[in-house]
Write a protein that holds these residues in place. Structure first.
Motif, PDB file in Angstrom:
ATOM      1  N   GLY A 272     -17.311  13.510  33.388  1.00 43.63           N
ATOM      2  CA  GLY A 272     -17.857  14.876  32.215  1.00 43.63           C
ATOM      3  C   GLY A 272     -17.112  15.101  31.007  1.00 43.63           C
ATOM      4  O   GLY A 272     -16.857  15.720  30.185  1.00 43.63           O
ATOM      5  N   GLY A 273     -15.687  13.598  31.032  1.00 46.84           N
ATOM      6  CA  GLY A 273     -15.206  13.791  29.684  1.00 46.84           C
ATOM      7  C   GLY A 273     -13.970  13.867  29.842  1.00 46.84           C
ATOM      8  O   GLY A 273     -13.478  14.496  29.083  1.00 46.84           O
ATOM      9  N   SER A 274     -13.504  15.040  30.979  1.00 49.34           N
ATOM     10  CA  SER A 274     -12.306  15.754  30.974  1.00 49.34           C
ATOM     11  C   SER A 274     -10.793  14.784  31.405  1.00 49.34           C
ATOM     12  O   SER A 274     -11.361  14.538  32.171  1.00 49.34           O
ATOM     13  N   THR A 275     -10.100  14.859  29.967  1.00 43.86           N
ATOM     14  CA  THR A 275      -8.468  14.371  30.582  1.00 43.86           C
ATOM     15  C   THR A 275      -7.687  15.276  31.367  1.00 43.86           C
ATOM     16  O   THR A 275      -7.717  16.069  30.856  1.00 43.86           O
ATOM     17  N   ALA A 276      -6.928  14.526  32.049  1.00 49.70           N
ATOM     18  CA  ALA A 276      -5.936  14.679  32.123  1.00 49.70           C
ATOM     19  C   ALA A 276      -4.759  16.182  31.119  1.00 49.70           C
ATOM     20  O   ALA A 276      -4.751  17.119  31.756  1.00 49.70           O
ATOM     21  N   LEU A 277      -4.525  15.331  30.008  1.00 51.14           N
ATOM     22  CA  LEU A 277      -4.356  16.872  29.060  1.00 51.14           C
ATOM     23  C   LEU A 277      -5.113  17.599  28.807  1.00 51.14           C
ATOM     24  O   LEU A 277      -4.439  19.568  28.679  1.00 51.14           O
ATOM     25  N   MET A 278      -6.334  17.342  28.972  1.00 50.01           N
ATOM     26  CA  MET A 278      -7.431  18.662  29.090  1.00 50.01           C
ATOM     27  C   MET A 278      -7.572  19.660  29.885  1.00 50.01           C
ATOM     28  O   MET A 278      -7.199  21.137  29.899  1.00 50.01           O
ATOM     29  N   ARG A 279      -7.289  19.337  31.141  1.00 47.25           N
ATOM     30  CA  ARG A 279      -6.943  20.153  32.593  1.00 47.25           C
ATOM     31  C   ARG A 279      -6.407  20.672  32.679  1.00 47.25           C
ATOM     32  O   ARG A 279      -5.788  21.748  33.022  1.00 47.25           O
TER      33      ARG A 279
END
Length: 302
Positions: A272-279
């Motif tokens: 879905g395009g979610s990165t570790a930083l976003m998480r």
């Protein structure tokens, strides 16, 4: 199968004898493991109407309860059936519990020695390479319990295969890691276990990789052990999660550090395009966010 049923009965009787010896104070090798473990061996062999008192003793011991829960969950997860099982999962469980009680000294009575040409008693002992209907071996079972010395003997003396793959891709290493047994995991790696589970078409979220399992559990020591053993940092489970994505989402900053140090990409994203930083940011894990930014995670990546 008649042979499997007969073997299961023998293993149950063996577990009962080992448990009785411990209760009578015979001073066997299993005595040091405590009354709860002896009680469990006895439960395996007692009729249902005689188990209530013993089960209450086992329930009073957190360690025993946790071991049994891990053992049961591992068996439940390995649901794929072999076309021609050599031994039943129930019989393997009986053997593992007897070894839990008797330790290394119980192996000659329960496991067939490949170097012994004699057939005496062979029909009542399990082959270390025999596989159940779930593809499990005795080494899988012992790994769930974390029985390091019996595992070492099973591999070196009885020919157990350290990379045997059971249902859903489960290996003995994955069993040890999932149950949180670092010493057992270290032994398996020393004996040649692969740090990554071979890809299988039916691998699920729980059995995709030992490193993913250790990361899900937030087990820093196991993550470090697997990283040093060169486990793949870019491995993904069937939902597209990498170890770093899981660690960041759960706020395990120290785990993130190890993964990044051993080559995990700070900017990997899920489907879905979610990165570790976003998480980490979305869940308020400030320390993990700082570690990721320190590793040059891109805050502008959509």
């Amino acid at each position: 199968r008649k042979e499997s049923s007969a073997a299961s009965d023998v293993y149950k009787r063996q577990a009962e004898r080992l448990g009785q010896r411990d209760r009578d104070g015979a001073g066997g090798v299993g005595r040091g493991r405590g009354d709860a473990h002896s009680a469990h061996a006895a439960v395996c062999a007692r009729p249902a109407d005689d188990r209530r008192g013993v089960e209450s003793v086992a329930r009073a011991q957190p360690r025993e309860r946790d071991d049994e829960r891990a053992h049961r969950h591992f068996l439940d997860d390995c649901t794929d059936k072999m076309a021609a099982p050599e031994i039943t999962t129930e019989a393997l469980s009986d053997v593992a519990r007897a070894i839990l009680e008797g330790g290394v000294a119980a192996l000659p009575r329960l496991v067939r020695d490949p170097a012994d040409a004699s057939t005496t008693g062979a029909e009542t002992r399990v082959d270390a390479r025999s596989r159940s209907e779930n593809g499990l071996t005795l080494l899988h079972m012992l790994a769930v319990y974390g029985l390091v010395e019996p595992m070492r003997a099973l591999v070196r003396q009885y020919g157990a295969e350290v990379n045997s793959v059971a249902g859903h891709g489960a290996t003995p290493l994955l069993a040890a890691v999932t149950a949180g047994h670092i010493d057992a995991a270290q032994l398996l790696l020393q004996e040649g276990a692969r740090a990554d589970v071979p890809a299988t078409a039916d691998a699920d979220v729980l059995h995709a990789s030992p490193l993913l399992s250790a990361t899900r559990n937030g087990n820093l020591a196991l993550v470090q052990l697997l990283a040093v053993a060169r486990a793949r940092m870019d491995v993904r489970d069937p939902t597209g999660q990498t170890p770093l994505l899981l660690a960041a989402a759960d706020g395990h900053a120290d785990v993130c550090d190890i993964l990044l140090r051993f080559g995990a990409s700070a900017n990997d994203a899920d489907a879905g395009g979610s990165t570790a930083l976003m998480r980490a940011s979305e869940r308020g894990h400030v320390v993990a966010v700082r570690r990721l930014l320190g590793a040059r995670a891109d805050p502008t990546q959509p």
